[in-house]
Design a protein around this motif. Structure first.
Motif, mmCIF file in Angstrom:
data_model
loop_
_atom_site.group_PDB
_atom_site.id
_atom_site.type_symbol
_atom_site.label_atom_id
_atom_site.label_comp_id
_atom_site.label_asym_id
_atom_site.label_seq_id
_atom_site.Cartn_x
_atom_site.Cartn_y
_atom_site.Cartn_z
ATOM 1 N N GLN A 18 0.363 2.906 -7.698
ATOM 2 C CA GLN A 18 1.491 1.675 -8.195
ATOM 3 C C GLN A 18 2.752 1.985 -6.926
ATOM 4 N N ARG A 19 2.934 3.862 -7.277
ATOM 5 C CA ARG A 19 3.450 4.152 -5.949
ATOM 6 C C ARG A 19 3.174 3.407 -5.011
ATOM 7 N N ALA A 20 1.916 4.010 -4.141
ATOM 8 C CA ALA A 20 1.247 3.449 -2.890
ATOM 9 C C ALA A 20 1.774 2.231 -3.184
ATOM 10 N N PHE A 21 1.003 0.780 -3.678
ATOM 11 C CA PHE A 21 1.358 -0.042 -3.763
ATOM 12 C C PHE A 21 2.487 -0.480 -3.398
ATOM 13 N N ALA A 77 -1.865 2.009 0.980
ATOM 14 C CA ALA A 77 -1.624 2.380 0.281
ATOM 15 C C ALA A 77 -2.786 2.383 -0.990
ATOM 16 N N ILE A 78 -3.932 2.460 -0.701
ATOM 17 C CA ILE A 78 -5.540 2.691 -1.408
ATOM 18 C C ILE A 78 -5.769 4.425 -0.514
ATOM 19 N N THR A 79 -5.259 4.286 0.595
ATOM 20 C CA THR A 79 -5.479 5.960 1.279
ATOM 21 C C THR A 79 -4.125 6.865 0.708
ATOM 22 N N ARG A 80 -3.288 6.190 0.770
ATOM 23 C CA ARG A 80 -2.093 6.643 0.933
ATOM 24 C C ARG A 80 -1.707 7.309 -0.811
ATOM 25 N N ALA A 81 -2.634 6.558 -1.945
ATOM 26 C CA ALA A 81 -2.251 7.414 -2.659
ATOM 27 C C ALA A 81 -3.622 8.184 -3.209
#
Length: 90
Positions: A18-21, A77-81
């Motif tokens: 959620q944070r990354a998105f 976002a997926i990579t960041r999460a």
């Protein structure tokens, strides 16, 4: 990640996805967001090293359709999460 009336984890914080998105601007109209969040959450549970596998992230993203973002923000976002979950700093 929880579905239903509780949108945050038991500690009151949003899930890393959620944070990354939000941080990567991977949200547009919101129609595809639940599907991406759920498939990404499952992928992160199955493979904690997803951040190091761009082809695997592309496969996760390719399993859902988005007509707004062009997919790159969703990949980021997926990579960041994934990095956040394993303790890497952004």
């Amino acid at each position: 990640m929880r579905c239903g009336p509780r949108k945050y984890s038991p500690d009151g914080e949003p899930h890393p996805l959620q944070r990354a998105f939000s941080a990567e601007h991977a949200l547009q109209c919101g129609f595809c967001t639940p599907g991406f969040l759920m498939v990404a959450a499952g992928a992160l549970e199955a493979d904690p090293d997803l951040a190091d596998k761009p082809d695997a992230v592309a496969g996760v993203v390719g399993s859902n359709i988005c007509r707004c973002t062009g997919y790159e923000p969703i990949r980021r976002a997926i990579t960041r999460a994934a990095r956040e979950r394993r303790g890497d700093t952004p």
